[in-house]
Design a protein around this motif. Structure first.
Motif, PDB file in Angstrom:
ATOM      1  N   LEU A  31      42.873  42.173  42.773  1.00 14.72           N
ATOM      2  CA  LEU A  31      44.145  42.881  42.917  1.00 14.72           C
ATOM      3  C   LEU A  31      43.971  44.201  43.651  1.00 14.72           C
ATOM      4  N   ASP A  32      42.805  44.825  43.498  1.00 13.09           N
ATOM      5  CA  ASP A  32      42.552  46.076  44.217  1.00 13.09           C
ATOM      6  C   ASP A  32      42.618  45.860  45.727  1.00 13.09           C
ATOM      7  N   ALA A  33      42.249  44.679  46.188  1.00 15.81           N
ATOM      8  CA  ALA A  33      42.327  44.363  47.626  1.00 15.81           C
ATOM      9  C   ALA A  33      43.728  43.908  48.026  1.00 15.81           C
ATOM     10  N   LEU A  34      44.477  43.314  47.077  1.00  8.67           N
ATOM     11  CA  LEU A  34      45.829  42.835  47.388  1.00  8.67           C
ATOM     12  C   LEU A  34      46.877  43.953  47.361  1.00  8.67           C
ATOM     13  N   TYR A  35      46.728  44.909  46.438  1.00 10.16           N
ATOM     14  CA  TYR A  35      47.747  45.946  46.270  1.00 10.16           C
ATOM     15  C   TYR A  35      48.099  46.691  47.557  1.00 10.16           C
ATOM     16  N   PRO A  36      47.135  47.089  48.386  1.00 11.35           N
ATOM     17  CA  PRO A  36      47.533  47.795  49.617  1.00 11.35           C
ATOM     18  C   PRO A  36      48.315  46.916  50.598  1.00 11.35           C
ATOM     19  N   ARG A  37      48.286  45.602  50.417  1.00  9.76           N
ATOM     20  CA  ARG A  37      48.924  44.690  51.366  1.00  9.76           C
ATOM     21  C   ARG A  37      50.284  44.174  50.904  1.00  9.76           C
ATOM     22  N   VAL A  38      50.655  44.497  49.672  1.00 11.39           N
ATOM     23  CA  VAL A  38      51.970  44.084  49.156  1.00 11.39           C
ATOM     24  C   VAL A  38      52.714  45.321  48.647  1.00 11.39           C
ATOM     25  N   GLU A  60      42.237  36.338  55.162  1.00  8.73           N
ATOM     26  CA  GLU A  60      41.330  35.479  54.404  1.00  8.73           C
ATOM     27  C   GLU A  60      40.045  36.203  54.020  1.00  8.73           C
ATOM     28  N   LYS A  61      39.690  37.240  54.765  1.00 10.86           N
ATOM     29  CA  LYS A  61      38.411  37.920  54.508  1.00 10.86           C
ATOM     30  C   LYS A  61      38.394  38.700  53.190  1.00 10.86           C
ATOM     31  N   ILE A  62      39.560  38.997  52.612  1.00 12.32           N
ATOM     32  CA  ILE A  62      39.551  39.721  51.334  1.00 12.32           C
ATOM     33  C   ILE A  62      39.394  38.770  50.154  1.00 12.32           C
ATOM     34  N   ALA A  63      39.435  37.480  50.419  1.00 11.62           N
ATOM     35  CA  ALA A  63      39.299  36.477  49.358  1.00 11.62           C
ATOM     36  C   ALA A  63      37.854  36.007  49.262  1.00 11.62           C
ATOM     37  N   LYS A  64      37.490  35.612  48.074  1.00 10.90           N
ATOM     38  CA  LYS A  64      36.168  35.025  47.857  1.00 10.90           C
ATOM     39  C   LYS A  64      36.386  33.577  47.431  1.00 10.90           C
ATOM     40  N   THR A  65      35.864  32.648  48.232  1.00  6.20           N
ATOM     41  CA  THR A  65      36.048  31.228  47.949  1.00  6.20           C
ATOM     42  C   THR A  65      34.716  30.584  47.612  1.00  6.20           C
ATOM     43  N   GLU A  66      34.714  29.848  46.512  1.00  4.57           N
ATOM     44  CA  GLU A  66      33.536  29.094  46.101  1.00  4.57           C
ATOM     45  C   GLU A  66      33.926  27.620  46.064  1.00  4.57           C
ATOM     46  N   LEU A 114      52.472  40.384  40.212  1.00  7.39           N
ATOM     47  CA  LEU A 114      51.161  39.759  40.402  1.00  7.39           C
ATOM     48  C   LEU A 114      50.400  39.705  39.083  1.00  7.39           C
ATOM     49  N   GLN A 115      50.500  40.767  38.298  1.00  5.20           N
ATOM     50  CA  GLN A 115      49.813  40.776  36.998  1.00  5.20           C
ATOM     51  C   GLN A 115      50.460  39.825  35.999  1.00  5.20           C
ATOM     52  N   ASP A 116      51.751  39.567  36.166  1.00  2.00           N
ATOM     53  CA  ASP A 116      52.452  38.649  35.265  1.00  2.00           C
ATOM     54  C   ASP A 116      52.328  37.193  35.705  1.00  2.00           C
ATOM     55  N   SER A 117      51.744  36.958  36.874  1.00  2.28           N
ATOM     56  CA  SER A 117      51.622  35.616  37.417  1.00  2.28           C
ATOM     57  C   SER A 117      50.744  34.738  36.529  1.00  2.28           C
ATOM     58  N   ARG A 118      51.015  33.444  36.533  1.00  3.64           N
ATOM     59  CA  ARG A 118      50.195  32.522  35.740  1.00  3.64           C
ATOM     60  C   ARG A 118      48.808  32.354  36.345  1.00  3.64           C
ATOM     61  N   HIS A 119      48.620  32.809  37.584  1.00  2.39           N
ATOM     62  CA  HIS A 119      47.325  32.715  38.251  1.00  2.39           C
ATOM     63  C   HIS A 119      46.476  33.976  38.041  1.00  2.39           C
ATOM     64  N   TYR A 120      47.009  34.951  37.314  1.00  3.29           N
ATOM     65  CA  TYR A 120      46.294  36.204  37.093  1.00  3.29           C
ATOM     66  C   TYR A 120      45.173  36.006  36.068  1.00  3.29           C
ATOM     67  N   VAL A 121      43.997  36.557  36.389  1.00  5.74           N
ATOM     68  CA  VAL A 121      42.850  36.499  35.476  1.00  5.74           C
ATOM     69  C   VAL A 121      42.563  37.939  35.049  1.00  5.74           C
ATOM     70  N   SER A 122      42.819  38.244  33.781  1.00  3.63           N
ATOM     71  CA  SER A 122      42.693  39.632  33.328  1.00  3.63           C
ATOM     72  C   SER A 122      41.244  40.107  33.272  1.00  3.63           C
ATOM     73  N   SER A 123      40.321  39.223  32.977  1.00  2.16           N
ATOM     74  CA  SER A 123      38.918  39.649  32.850  1.00  2.16           C
ATOM     75  C   SER A 123      38.344  40.164  34.165  1.00  2.16           C
ATOM     76  N   SER A 124      38.832  39.632  35.293  1.00  2.00           N
ATOM     77  CA  SER A 124      38.336  40.085  36.594  1.00  2.00           C
ATOM     78  C   SER A 124      39.410  40.833  37.393  1.00  2.00           C
TER      79      SER A 124
END
Length: 195
Positions: free
Chosen positions: A87-94, A56-62, A102-112
């Motif tokens: 994704l830079d934090a997720l890639y080493p874990r998957v 959970e620590k690699i995620a930022k929740t608002e 992950l990039q093709d996912s509907r939850h992917y945000v290209s700007s960030s």
């Protein structure tokens, strides 16, 4: 410059084609080997995959104000959770095989360059945050199942071989019957009776 264009417009020689074919064969073979290794690594990773694999620590929740049902509590508190995983934090874990998914996912945000989940199903911040992590877990599981084919057990491979063999035998038998039928027509003078 003109002689370069002429060289490109000429068809390649037989030797050049053979060399190009060898290069293609070699590169496709090495790619297949590396892809097989990547798929095996992904299968091993998935056996150990659980909700704690992605910390959970690699995620930022608002948190923000939710909308919809919930009465006055929803209007006064910020319970809607928006969680972002870079994704830079997720890639080493998957596994590498899942990166494009992950990039093709509907939850992917290209700007960030991140995965973004939102939840406001509960009136509790912690429940909504946990729901977002569950959504990420489910999304990674879905991507894995879509991208990584299962391994065919040896018993099933045997059964497939037996089915192929029996299909080929049936095909040859039908071909032989059809040939015999044609031969019988030509032997009898075209199938007409002469009186």
């Amino acid at each position: 410059m003109l002689h370069v264009l002429k060289a490109w417009s000429k068809p390649p020689s037989r030797g050049q084609l053979a060399l190009l074919q060898d290069c293609r064969t070699y590169s496709s073979r090495s790619t297949s080997d590396s892809e097989a290794a990547d798929l095996d690594a992904a299968r091993e990773w998935f056996q150990r995959f659980n909700k704690s694999t992605i910390p959970e620590k690699i995620a930022k929740t608002e948190f923000s104000r939710s909308s919809g049902a919930g009465g006055q509590k929803v209007n006064k508190t910020s319970s809607k959770a928006t969680t972002v995983w870079k994704l830079d934090a997720l890639y080493p874990r998957v596994p590498k095989v899942l990166h494009q998914g992950l990039q093709d996912s509907r939850h992917y945000v290209s700007s960030s360059n991140s995965i973004k989940m939102q939840c406001d199903s509960s009136r509790s911040q912690s429940d909504n945050r946990a729901e977002n992590h569950q959504k990420l877990f489910d999304e990674i599981t879905r991507i894995y199942k879509q991208r990584v084919p299962g391994i065919t057990p040896p018993e099933q491979l045997k059964k497939i071989e037996q089915l192929k063999k029996s299909e080929n035998t049936a095909r040859l038998r039908m071909k032989k019957l059809h040939g015999n039928k044609k031969r019988s027509r030509s032997d009898g003078g075209g199938g007409r009776r002469v009186d």
